[in-house]
Write a protein that holds these residues in place. Structure first.
Motif, PDB file in Angstrom:
ATOM      1  N   LEU A 194     -10.498  -3.784  32.621  1.00 57.21           N
ATOM      2  CA  LEU A 194     -10.277  -4.019  34.048  1.00 57.21           C
ATOM      3  C   LEU A 194     -11.075  -5.239  34.518  1.00 57.21           C
ATOM      4  O   LEU A 194     -10.575  -6.050  35.298  1.00 57.21           O
ATOM      5  CB  LEU A 194     -10.661  -2.787  34.862  1.00 57.21           C
ATOM      6  CG  LEU A 194      -9.860  -1.523  34.583  1.00 57.21           C
ATOM      7  CD1 LEU A 194     -10.422  -0.347  35.373  1.00 57.21           C
ATOM      8  CD2 LEU A 194      -8.390  -1.726  34.878  1.00 57.21           C
ATOM      9  N   ASP A 195     -12.281  -5.361  34.022  1.00 63.12           N
ATOM     10  CA  ASP A 195     -13.102  -6.514  34.381  1.00 63.12           C
ATOM     11  C   ASP A 195     -12.470  -7.807  33.868  1.00 63.12           C
ATOM     12  O   ASP A 195     -12.478  -8.827  34.561  1.00 63.12           O
ATOM     13  CB  ASP A 195     -14.525  -6.348  33.835  1.00 63.12           C
ATOM     14  CG  ASP A 195     -15.469  -7.365  34.427  1.00 63.12           C
ATOM     15  OD1 ASP A 195     -15.631  -7.376  35.666  1.00 63.12           O
ATOM     16  OD2 ASP A 195     -16.030  -8.161  33.656  1.00 63.12           O
ATOM     17  N   SER A 196     -11.886  -7.757  32.681  1.00 62.57           N
ATOM     18  CA  SER A 196     -11.228  -8.960  32.149  1.00 62.57           C
ATOM     19  C   SER A 196     -10.012  -9.330  33.004  1.00 62.57           C
ATOM     20  O   SER A 196      -9.735 -10.506  33.219  1.00 62.57           O
ATOM     21  CB  SER A 196     -10.837  -8.784  30.683  1.00 62.57           C
ATOM     22  OG  SER A 196      -9.754  -7.905  30.531  1.00 62.57           O
ATOM     23  N   LEU A 197      -9.299  -8.323  33.507  1.00 67.66           N
ATOM     24  CA  LEU A 197      -8.181  -8.604  34.413  1.00 67.66           C
ATOM     25  C   LEU A 197      -8.686  -9.250  35.697  1.00 67.66           C
ATOM     26  O   LEU A 197      -8.098 -10.214  36.192  1.00 67.66           O
ATOM     27  CB  LEU A 197      -7.420  -7.317  34.754  1.00 67.66           C
ATOM     28  CG  LEU A 197      -6.565  -6.693  33.666  1.00 67.66           C
ATOM     29  CD1 LEU A 197      -5.966  -5.377  34.161  1.00 67.66           C
ATOM     30  CD2 LEU A 197      -5.481  -7.636  33.192  1.00 67.66           C
ATOM     31  N   ALA A 198      -9.774  -8.720  36.241  1.00 68.01           N
ATOM     32  CA  ALA A 198     -10.343  -9.282  37.469  1.00 68.01           C
ATOM     33  C   ALA A 198     -10.777 -10.725  37.246  1.00 68.01           C
ATOM     34  O   ALA A 198     -10.545 -11.592  38.104  1.00 68.01           O
ATOM     35  CB  ALA A 198     -11.513  -8.426  37.952  1.00 68.01           C
ATOM     36  N   GLN A 199     -11.372 -11.001  36.095  1.00 68.60           N
ATOM     37  CA  GLN A 199     -11.796 -12.373  35.784  1.00 68.60           C
ATOM     38  C   GLN A 199     -10.590 -13.313  35.694  1.00 68.60           C
ATOM     39  O   GLN A 199     -10.639 -14.447  36.169  1.00 68.60           O
ATOM     40  CB  GLN A 199     -12.587 -12.406  34.464  1.00 68.60           C
ATOM     41  CG  GLN A 199     -13.913 -11.696  34.518  1.00 68.60           C
ATOM     42  CD  GLN A 199     -14.915 -12.358  35.425  1.00 68.60           C
ATOM     43  OE1 GLN A 199     -14.863 -13.561  35.676  1.00 68.60           O
ATOM     44  NE2 GLN A 199     -15.829 -11.570  35.957  1.00 68.60           N
ATOM     45  N   ALA A 244     -12.969  -2.062  40.147  1.00 66.92           N
ATOM     46  CA  ALA A 244     -13.241  -3.262  39.347  1.00 66.92           C
ATOM     47  C   ALA A 244     -12.972  -4.524  40.165  1.00 66.92           C
ATOM     48  O   ALA A 244     -13.742  -5.487  40.099  1.00 66.92           O
ATOM     49  CB  ALA A 244     -12.400  -3.255  38.077  1.00 66.92           C
ATOM     50  N   PHE A 245     -11.894  -4.517  40.934  1.00 67.34           N
ATOM     51  CA  PHE A 245     -11.572  -5.696  41.739  1.00 67.34           C
ATOM     52  C   PHE A 245     -12.506  -5.817  42.937  1.00 67.34           C
ATOM     53  O   PHE A 245     -12.924  -6.917  43.289  1.00 67.34           O
ATOM     54  CB  PHE A 245     -10.104  -5.692  42.144  1.00 67.34           C
ATOM     55  CG  PHE A 245      -9.239  -6.322  41.092  1.00 67.34           C
ATOM     56  CD1 PHE A 245      -8.780  -7.615  41.236  1.00 67.34           C
ATOM     57  CD2 PHE A 245      -8.918  -5.631  39.935  1.00 67.34           C
ATOM     58  CE1 PHE A 245      -8.013  -8.218  40.243  1.00 67.34           C
ATOM     59  CE2 PHE A 245      -8.161  -6.217  38.937  1.00 67.34           C
ATOM     60  CZ  PHE A 245      -7.702  -7.514  39.089  1.00 67.34           C
ATOM     61  N   ASN A 246     -12.867  -4.693  43.554  1.00 65.67           N
ATOM     62  CA  ASN A 246     -13.792  -4.734  44.689  1.00 65.67           C
ATOM     63  C   ASN A 246     -15.149  -5.296  44.278  1.00 65.67           C
ATOM     64  O   ASN A 246     -15.808  -5.979  45.060  1.00 65.67           O
ATOM     65  CB  ASN A 246     -13.964  -3.353  45.316  1.00 65.67           C
ATOM     66  CG  ASN A 246     -12.822  -2.998  46.235  1.00 65.67           C
ATOM     67  OD1 ASN A 246     -12.058  -3.848  46.676  1.00 65.67           O
ATOM     68  ND2 ASN A 246     -12.690  -1.725  46.536  1.00 65.67           N
ATOM     69  N   LYS A 247     -15.547  -5.027  43.053  1.00 65.12           N
ATOM     70  CA  LYS A 247     -16.819  -5.545  42.534  1.00 65.12           C
ATOM     71  C   LYS A 247     -16.813  -7.081  42.563  1.00 65.12           C
ATOM     72  O   LYS A 247     -17.853  -7.704  42.699  1.00 65.12           O
ATOM     73  CB  LYS A 247     -17.021  -5.022  41.108  1.00 65.12           C
ATOM     74  CG  LYS A 247     -18.297  -5.469  40.448  1.00 65.12           C
ATOM     75  CD  LYS A 247     -18.463  -4.814  39.095  1.00 65.12           C
ATOM     76  CE  LYS A 247     -17.660  -5.535  38.058  1.00 65.12           C
ATOM     77  NZ  LYS A 247     -17.895  -5.069  36.684  1.00 65.12           N
ATOM     78  N   HIS A 248     -15.632  -7.673  42.473  1.00 64.39           N
ATOM     79  CA  HIS A 248     -15.521  -9.133  42.420  1.00 64.39           C
ATOM     80  C   HIS A 248     -15.217  -9.765  43.782  1.00 64.39           C
ATOM     81  O   HIS A 248     -15.011 -10.977  43.851  1.00 64.39           O
ATOM     82  CB  HIS A 248     -14.458  -9.535  41.401  1.00 64.39           C
ATOM     83  CG  HIS A 248     -14.864  -9.234  40.005  1.00 64.39           C
ATOM     84  ND1 HIS A 248     -15.732 -10.024  39.299  1.00 64.39           N
ATOM     85  CD2 HIS A 248     -14.546  -8.207  39.182  1.00 64.39           C
ATOM     86  CE1 HIS A 248     -15.932  -9.513  38.109  1.00 64.39           C
ATOM     87  NE2 HIS A 248     -15.221  -8.407  38.011  1.00 64.39           N
ATOM     88  N   PHE A 283     -11.015  -5.286  54.034  1.00 58.88           N
ATOM     89  CA  PHE A 283      -9.767  -5.051  54.747  1.00 58.88           C
ATOM     90  C   PHE A 283      -8.584  -5.660  53.999  1.00 58.88           C
ATOM     91  O   PHE A 283      -7.581  -5.000  53.738  1.00 58.88           O
ATOM     92  CB  PHE A 283      -9.877  -5.661  56.157  1.00 58.88           C
ATOM     93  CG  PHE A 283      -8.598  -5.622  56.945  1.00 58.88           C
ATOM     94  CD1 PHE A 283      -8.228  -4.479  57.637  1.00 58.88           C
ATOM     95  CD2 PHE A 283      -7.764  -6.740  56.998  1.00 58.88           C
ATOM     96  CE1 PHE A 283      -7.043  -4.451  58.370  1.00 58.88           C
ATOM     97  CE2 PHE A 283      -6.588  -6.720  57.720  1.00 58.88           C
ATOM     98  CZ  PHE A 283      -6.227  -5.562  58.412  1.00 58.88           C
ATOM     99  N   ASN A 284      -8.717  -6.929  53.625  1.00 61.81           N
ATOM    100  CA  ASN A 284      -7.628  -7.605  52.914  1.00 61.81           C
ATOM    101  C   ASN A 284      -7.376  -6.976  51.552  1.00 61.81           C
ATOM    102  O   ASN A 284      -6.226  -6.764  51.164  1.00 61.81           O
ATOM    103  CB  ASN A 284      -7.923  -9.096  52.754  1.00 61.81           C
ATOM    104  CG  ASN A 284      -7.661  -9.867  54.024  1.00 61.81           C
ATOM    105  OD1 ASN A 284      -6.892  -9.446  54.872  1.00 61.81           O
ATOM    106  ND2 ASN A 284      -8.319 -10.995  54.160  1.00 61.81           N
ATOM    107  N   ALA A 285      -8.446  -6.704  50.805  1.00 62.69           N
ATOM    108  CA  ALA A 285      -8.291  -6.113  49.470  1.00 62.69           C
ATOM    109  C   ALA A 285      -7.632  -4.743  49.569  1.00 62.69           C
ATOM    110  O   ALA A 285      -6.733  -4.419  48.784  1.00 62.69           O
ATOM    111  CB  ALA A 285      -9.646  -6.010  48.777  1.00 62.69           C
TER     112      ALA A 285
END
Length: 185
Positions: A64-69, A116-120, A147-149
């Motif tokens: 998931l982190d690799s996807l976020a990156q 995972a995405f919120n972390k970024h 809000f947007n996320a």
């Protein structure tokens, strides 16, 4: 917890373990997949799994982190950003990963993906803040990003739940409509 390494052999083993988990997810529910099965599918020992990951959730979180990156790299490459362009990058990205998003939703793992995405979010802001033609008061940035996320995330989940009945263009038009509704009087 993931044990990171720059060793090519370790990186390759981690990649194989991730591929094994993703393959097994297509065959059976996440909660029924054992670490032993993941290691066997990757043609590795369980000890190799534990050398790199503490749990299958840690393995999934690395993916998931690799996807976020990857998503961050796409945002960084964008120019003259607005919410329309962000939404196009977002939707195009998830269309490429549609099978994975379907599996995460089916296995009730979508909250891990959102986490995972919120972390970024701070990185997303840092990468894109100078690319927008308008700027937001920094005091409210964290709330605005959440809000947007959250909105983008819920649109994505609605799309998955509808079995992808809406087209790419439908989703982009929805984002544009929402932006007009929220920001113009």
């Amino acid at each position: 917890m993931t044990h990171t390494s720059n060793n090519p052999s370790a990186i390759r083993s981690q990649k194989w373990l991730i591929e094994a988990l993703l393959s097994l997810l297509e065959e059976k529910p996440y909660h029924k997949i054992s670490i032993k099965e993941i290691a066997e599918k990757a043609n590795l020992d369980r000890s190799t799994f534990y050398r790199h990951f503490d749990s299958k959730q840690a393995l999934l979180e690395q993916y998931l982190d690799s996807l976020a990156q990857e998503y961050l790299r796409r945002l960084e490459a964008g120019e003259n950003m607005d919410m329309g362009k962000v939404s196009k990058i977002f939707v195009a990205f998830w269309i490429e990963h549609i099978d994975f998003i379907r599996l995460t939703r089916k296995n009730d793992l979508d909250s891990l993906l959102l986490k995972a995405f919120n972390k970024h979010l701070p990185s997303i802001h840092r990468l894109t803040k100078d690319k927008f033609s308008y700027s937001m008061n920094e005091a409210y940035m964290e709330i605005a990003l959440a809000f947007n996320a959250g909105g983008m995330w819920n649109i994505l989940m609605k799309w998955v739940d509808s079995d992808f009945k809406h087209s790419y263009d439908d989703l982009i038009k929805a984002f544009e409509e929402i932006s007009r509704f929220n920001f113009f009087r």
